[in-house]
Every structure is written in C-alpha cells, then in structure tokens.
Design an enzyme around this catalytic site. Sequence first.
Site, short mmCIF file in Angstrom:
data_model
loop_
_atom_site.label_atom_id
_atom_site.label_comp_id
_atom_site.label_asym_id
_atom_site.label_seq_id
_atom_site.Cartn_x
_atom_site.Cartn_y
_atom_site.Cartn_z
N HIS A 36 9.47 21.13 43.04
CA HIS A 36 9.70 22.41 43.72
C HIS A 36 8.64 22.65 44.81
CE1 HIS A 36 13.14 23.83 41.44
NE2 HIS A 36 12.58 23.25 40.39
N ALA A 124 22.13 15.17 35.64
CA ALA A 124 20.94 14.90 34.82
C ALA A 124 19.66 15.09 35.62
CB ALA A 124 21.01 13.48 34.26
N LEU A 126 18.95 13.40 38.31
CA LEU A 126 18.51 12.12 38.89
C LEU A 126 19.21 11.89 40.24
CD1 LEU A 126 18.55 9.94 35.63
CD2 LEU A 126 16.58 11.06 36.69
N SER A 128 22.43 12.22 41.46
CA SER A 128 23.70 11.54 41.70
C SER A 128 24.35 12.11 42.98
CB SER A 128 24.65 11.71 40.51
OG SER A 128 24.78 13.07 40.18
N SER A 129 24.15 13.41 43.23
CA SER A 129 24.80 13.99 44.42
C SER A 129 24.17 13.46 45.71
CB SER A 129 24.77 15.51 44.40
OG SER A 129 23.57 15.99 43.88
N ASP A 173 15.46 14.46 47.66
CA ASP A 173 16.41 13.55 47.01
C ASP A 173 17.07 12.62 48.02
OD1 ASP A 173 15.69 15.20 44.97
OD2 ASP A 173 17.62 16.23 44.83
C1 GLA Z 1 16.28 19.26 43.29
C2 GLA Z 1 16.39 19.40 44.81
C3 GLA Z 1 15.14 18.85 45.51
C4 GLA Z 1 13.85 19.44 44.90
C5 GLA Z 1 13.90 19.36 43.37
C6 GLA Z 1 12.73 20.08 42.73
O1 GLA Z 1 16.29 17.92 42.94
O2 GLA Z 1 17.53 18.73 45.28
O3 GLA Z 1 15.22 19.08 46.88
O4 GLA Z 1 13.66 20.74 45.34
O5 GLA Z 1 15.09 19.89 42.83
O6 GLA Z 1 11.54 19.44 43.03
#
Ligand code: GLA
Length: 389
Positions: A36, A124, A126, A128-129, A173
């Site tokens: 975050h 989960a 991890l 996937s999206s 991500d």
């Molecule tokens: C999700 C969001 C990321 C990040 C995390 C928390 O995975 O897609 O951008 O903010 O939460 O670190």
Amino acid sequence: MNLEQLKGQFIKLYGRKPEKIFGYFSPGRVNLIGEHTDYNGGYVFPCALSYGTCLFIRKTNDHQIKFASANFDFTAVIRLTDIKQKQNDHWINYPMGVLNEFIKLGIRLTGMELLFSGNVPNGAGLSSSASIEVVTAIAINELYEAGLNRVELAKLGQRAENLFVGVNCGIMDQFASAMGKKDSAIFLNCDTLEYELVPVVMNGYRLVISNTNKRRGLADSKYNERRGECEKAVEYISSKKRIQNLGELSFDEFKGLKDTITKENILKRARHVITEIQRTKDAVSALKSGNLKKFGVLMNGSHDSLRDDYEVTGIELDTLVEEARKVEGVIGSRMTGAGFGGCTVSLVAESAIDEFIDKVGRNYHTRTGLKADFYTADIGDGARKLGEY
Ligand code: GLA
C-alpha cells in the site's frame, strides 16, 4: 499449462485458418515488502512468479473480438464499436479495458480471436488480473505494431484497471508482470518509476506463499476506501506543508507534521505508509548485504503495521502469519498484496518447509475452519512471447 493442448483448444474453438496464431505469457507477482505504498508514490519490492496467464491470439478482419478462457465458462463476442461497454463483473472486462486503451490511443484494431489460460490462483492477491492485462497489452502492442515500451504497457494495463474495471490500483502489479526478471525482485520507486533489479539470494531459505482461500468479498471497495484515506492525510498535512503524496515525506518530516492530522484512523493510515516505505528501503539494503534475518524482521514489521495501522489483514491472514512465526526456521512472515484475504509470504528454511506446510495448515484449519494452500515461489521472468503457430 500445456501449450500444445491450448493450441488444440484454440483451433477447436475458432477453426483452422491461414492466419498465424501467436502465443504470449505474462506472470503473476508476489510482493516481498512495500505494501500500500505504490499509490502513495513510495517504494515496493515485488517479483514475478513462474505462474501466470497464457494468451493465444489470432488477428481477424471482422471487427469483432472473441473472448474465451480455459478457466471460465463465460465466453463472448463483442463488436469493436461496443468495446467501451463494461460487461457486468465478467473476467473479459480486464482484456476489454486494455483493448479500449489501445483504441483511445488511436490504434486501428481490426478484430481478433482470444483464448486465455491462467494458473495464478484467482482472487488470491497474486495479481491474476494484472497478468491478464499485461499479456493482452504485449500481444496487441506487437500484433498491431503500436510501438509502446514495457513501462508504457504496464501503465496502460493500470489505466485499464482504474478506468474500466474500476479498481483504483497502483502501478506495482502491472509493472512486476511486465518487467520481472528470473531470480530477482524489483525495487521500484512508484513516483518516478526508476527501478533496480535486486538478485534474491536466499542461502538455504525459500519464499513460501500460503493462500488463506478466503474470498476477498469487499476487497475492491475497501481498497478504494484506503486510497481515499491517504488522500485525506495529504490534505491535512498540506495545511502546513504542501505535498502531493505521502511518499514525499521522510520519517522525521512526518513526525514534525503528524499533529496536523486530527483524525485517528487517518493518522494510522499515514503512519503505515511512512514506516512501510522506510522498511522497504531497509529490507532492500539488508538483502543486498546478505542479512536475511533482518529482511525477515522487517517483513514481520510490515505485517504488524498492515494489521494495526492500515487495518487490511483480518483473522485469516493474521492466523496464517501467527502460525507461521511459531515454526522454527521461519524468519519472517507477512500478508502480500491488497489484503482482506489472499496470501501471505514467508521466509522459511528449506529444511523446515514440510513441517511448515503440515503445522501451519493443520493449525489454520483448526482455528478458522478453512483449508490453506501452499506454494514455494519460483521467481520467474516478466511478460514474453511464446511463439507463432
Ligand atoms: C493491490 C494493487 C497494487 C498495490 C497492492 C498493495 O495489489 O493492485 O497496486 O496497491 O494492492 O500494496
């Protein structure tokens, strides 16, 4: 994922044609520390997994996009002119959002047939999206010669998720999925997008991912709520010192300004962000100097702050972490991703992995009634082309 079988499935679905079929892959990710912080202009430290999403794709000229997946029953044929229309909560919104972004850039799509197949556990935490978004983005970029680089593709994937799917996620991500490198983690400054690939040398330890298997029901709305709370913190602080992002403040500066925040929960959210950015920098230095024990201690600190200050853990993640820390040979354990369910990541001595899975699995089940899944994380490469068929 068997590529021959997937190709067979593609031909069964869409028939044999003279045009080539292209295959691409993009991975999920696990974040080691820095949670975050991305949407606050801070640091993150994720790595790409060997799990991910494959896409087989063929260009057509019928101005239609045909969507299918080896994982879900839902399929769809959407006219190019209708791409901007979101489809309830269906999985196709992720690739549709990406297509929509290419259309907005003026890329003239002509139609295509798509078959996705993923092995990242869904929901989960991890990513996937992100793996679906990035695999679609690299495929379209190449097939339609859009000429975007990897970082631009990651940003395009993020825009698809923010603007089309409606989750206000940061860049972590999609960046990890597009830019990952085998056996390295990415130390990313989310403000400037400068990054460094840091080798993950584990000397007898492994990263073990534990899945709570708790459905992340309200995750997306809670996620957006946390973002709003961080913006509120920026507003409070800006009454004394103008800032755009919490990530601009050092820990000491924050100490001097924190009294401007008069609401307790907003203060807690800001404190998490500021301390987490520092922990992330410290963890990267610890890893570089081979001090895994310190890395583990910082992972623990990260989880505790996400539990107490950011309040995004919940009973399932906390139980997994508590049980993990009881096992001898575990030097750090924390939630990873957005939270509210999803997965934890633990640093476990290789010799203790069997015991870890057995003990943590049993105690977690006794305490929550849920069955956890465990995976040892292999750090893989980022998005890539698989071939032409
Ligand atoms: C999700 C969001 C990321 C990040 C995390 C928390 O995975 O897609 O951008 O903010 O939460 O670190």
